[in-house]
Each structure stands twice: as C-alpha cells, then as structure tokens.
Design an enzyme around this catalytic site. Sequence first.
Site, short mmCIF file in Angstrom:
data_model
loop_
_atom_site.label_atom_id
_atom_site.label_comp_id
_atom_site.label_asym_id
_atom_site.label_seq_id
_atom_site.Cartn_x
_atom_site.Cartn_y
_atom_site.Cartn_z
N TRP A 131 1.74 -0.55 12.95
CA TRP A 131 1.39 0.58 12.07
C TRP A 131 0.66 1.60 12.95
O TRP A 131 -0.31 1.25 13.63
CB TRP A 131 0.46 0.05 10.98
CG TRP A 131 0.00 1.06 9.98
CD1 TRP A 131 0.75 2.00 9.33
CD2 TRP A 131 -1.34 1.19 9.48
NE1 TRP A 131 -0.04 2.70 8.46
CE2 TRP A 131 -1.32 2.23 8.53
CE3 TRP A 131 -2.54 0.53 9.73
CZ2 TRP A 131 -2.46 2.64 7.84
CZ3 TRP A 131 -3.67 0.93 9.05
CH2 TRP A 131 -3.63 1.97 8.11
N ASP A 212 -4.80 -8.37 9.99
CA ASP A 212 -4.65 -7.27 9.04
C ASP A 212 -3.66 -7.74 7.99
O ASP A 212 -2.48 -7.99 8.29
CB ASP A 212 -4.12 -6.03 9.78
CG ASP A 212 -4.00 -4.84 8.84
OD1 ASP A 212 -4.36 -4.97 7.65
OD2 ASP A 212 -3.53 -3.77 9.28
N LYS A 248 -1.09 -2.18 -1.87
CA LYS A 248 0.31 -2.51 -2.16
C LYS A 248 0.41 -3.56 -3.26
O LYS A 248 1.15 -3.40 -4.22
CB LYS A 248 1.01 -3.05 -0.92
CG LYS A 248 0.70 -2.30 0.36
CD LYS A 248 1.32 -0.93 0.39
CE LYS A 248 0.53 0.00 1.25
NZ LYS A 248 0.97 0.20 2.58
#
Length: 399
Positions: A131, A212, A248
């Site tokens: 990311w 993460d 999310k």
Amino acid sequence: SSWWKSVEPAPKDPILGVTEAFLADPSPEKVNVGVGAYRDDNGKPVVLECVREAEQRLAGSTFMEYLPMGGSAKMVDLTLKLAYGDNSEFIKDKRIAAVQTLSGTGACRLFADFQKRFCPGSQIYIPVPTWSNHHNIWRDAQVPQKTYHYYHPETKGLDFSALMDDVKNAPEGSFFLLHACAHNPTGVDPTEEQWREISQLFKAKSHFAFFDMAYQGFASGDPARDAKSIRIFLEDGHHIGISQSYAKNMGLYGQRVGCLSVLCEDAKQAVAVKSQLQQLARPMYSNPPLHGAQLVSTILEDPELKSLWLKEVKVMADRIIGMRTTLRESLEKLGSPLSWEHVTKQIGMFCYSGLTPEQVDRLTSEYHIYMTRNGRISMAGVTTGNVGYLANAIHEVTK
Ligand code: PMP
C-alpha cells in the site's frame, strides 16, 4: 504573500488521483475499479445493517464528551479479541498495550512514531509492492525504509524463497511490516504453512513483526480465519504489534476507527508502553473520535448484532469471490490466450492483474475504466452489470 513562495504543488496521491479523474469523466460507461472501498452489486456504497441498528440504538442517547487519550477502553478490549482471540491469555494477563487510533493509517503512524522514539536508528522492512501510504507513513516518522521481496510477477503469486532470503539476510532484530491478510495491492498471501516457516525464521533472527490488518474478514469472509497469521506468530511466542481497522470490514471508512496494539513482556511493561503511545497521541490530536468507537462497541458487545456483522462481512467477501470467478470466466470465454488463474487465486479486495501501465492507460482512454497504473483492480468495484464490459476491455488491450 511571500511566505509560501517556495511551495510547489504536492504530487498527486496515486490512489486518490484515480477517483478524481473518474469523477471528471462524463462518459455513462465509466467504471471505477481504483478505489479500495466496498460497493454492492449495483455499484453503490453500503451501510451495513448492523451499523444502521447500532446508529438507532445510539441516537441521542450519549454525551459527546472527549474520550480519554487512549480512546474507548471498551472498544479497544473488544477489538483485541478479534485479533488475539476471544480467550487470549495475553488479554487476560493484561500484557497488551493498546490504544484507539485514527483507523489503520493512524495505527501505523502511531507505531512508526513509537518505533522512532524508542528504537532510534532502527529501520522498517516493507514488502514490494505494498500500500503506497506505508512509504509515506514511515518516511514522515523518519524511520529509514528497506524493502523485502514479496510478489513474483511471472507467477503472479508469492516469491516465497526470495522473501525468506531477505528475512534471513536482514540484520538480527529488524522491524518488518507484514500484511496480516488480503495483501494490498497484490491479493497474494502466504499459505498457513508458509506463515509457520516465516514465523520460525523471524524467531531465529529475533525480528519484530508489525502486522497491518486492514482487511480482517475480507479474505475468507471469516475474521477469525483471517487472523491466522497473527495467531501463528502468537503461538510461537513473538511479541508483535498490530494495526487494526474497521474501515473495510464494518464499512466505517470515514469514521476513522481502529486500534494499535503492542504485545509486551508483562502487565507492567504494557502500562508503560500504553502511556507512551498516549503521550505520542496527545500533541497530535489529543484523543480519537467518539462516534465510530461507540458504533463498534455497540455491535461487538451484543451477540445478536455481532452475528449480524459476521454475516454481512461474509456477504461482502463472497460477492467479491464471486466476481473473481465471473471475471476470469468472461476472459476465458472471450478466447483470451493468457492465463487468468491469478484472478481467482488472489484474495481480498484487490486483483493484481498484471496489466502494464500502458495497458491501464488504454483502458482509461479508450474504455473509461479507472484504476491505478500498477494494474490493481479493486474487485469491490466489479459488478454483475460491468464485469462483461470490463472483461472485454481487458481482453482488447491484452491481445
Ligand atoms: N493498510 C492497508 C494495507 C490498507 O489498504 C489501508 C486502506 N487502504 C489501510 C492500512 C488504512 O486504511 P484506514 O486508515 O482507512 O483504516
């Protein structure tokens, strides 16, 4: 004025820039598979039913005073259970230093600042690719970055041997950033067996694993299953760090609710670490936002709402898995000679398609299809209505 004469415009964010371009396109055919946010089969953003219900229960019923610096203790406790397990001995033994953060980004940044302050001179190993904001986060925290091999362009899968070599060759006691599940942008995760090997090697090298976990539940549809990598590291006795996000999996993107946790030697160390995390947060934003934390607590502490949430996470994950199959089958039906097996093999929100930047440019200019130039397709933007159009366009530009 002359104060800001030397200020040049900042480069556009590679991900957020895609949405800007999409919005500016007047074509009725346009498709946005750039943004990493879930859409339903009509291409619409979703407010989960469990969240709607929690909103109703909360409406007007609470004060709006500040949360403590570390955020909502109740929300943090419930959140730790999702990552460490309902019956985690580490939770019982109060060995986890944890604070509510400004979603996953805030958790990563707070950890990077903590690393800089208490392990000055240390570096962070980041996978290639990752990311893109990971780079910004550790850069702004002034922690030097190294990279480790992750993705294999030819197999469109994991480059496991190169990854293991990099873990082996890193100096003892290095910090590594790992995506707990549903790796962004590749959709490629190690298998359970590979996680075990990675964990063993980390042990041998005394590396620190920072997970993460932005997509817990989005890979398999089951949050507990998606925490497998973390559970393996815990079994092996690692003292890990975790970033968690409800953006999310609860659809709480803009509420900015997440959690940073650091597993410590004992309860005393956890108290010290937590106090230092709070000390880092205080001059930046004082305390985290209230409403998202209340929504999360309301959902997770009520067995009925929690099981509704689990059902809804599964619906989202399953829709994406279904679209992967349809996209692959559509490409095969069009007679594409290329292999599209990776479309269904990869998991989570993204498909790392293997499209070149030039092919992506053609998709945009000729077909009004928007995605990042690294060929990352957000499967969340693919619907029954646009999958045929998308497959045809991909077939045309890869002929
Ligand atoms: N980590 C990864 C890998 C991500 O993909 C994202 C979201 N795009 C985040 C962290 C953080 O997202 P948020 O700050 O919205 O929780």
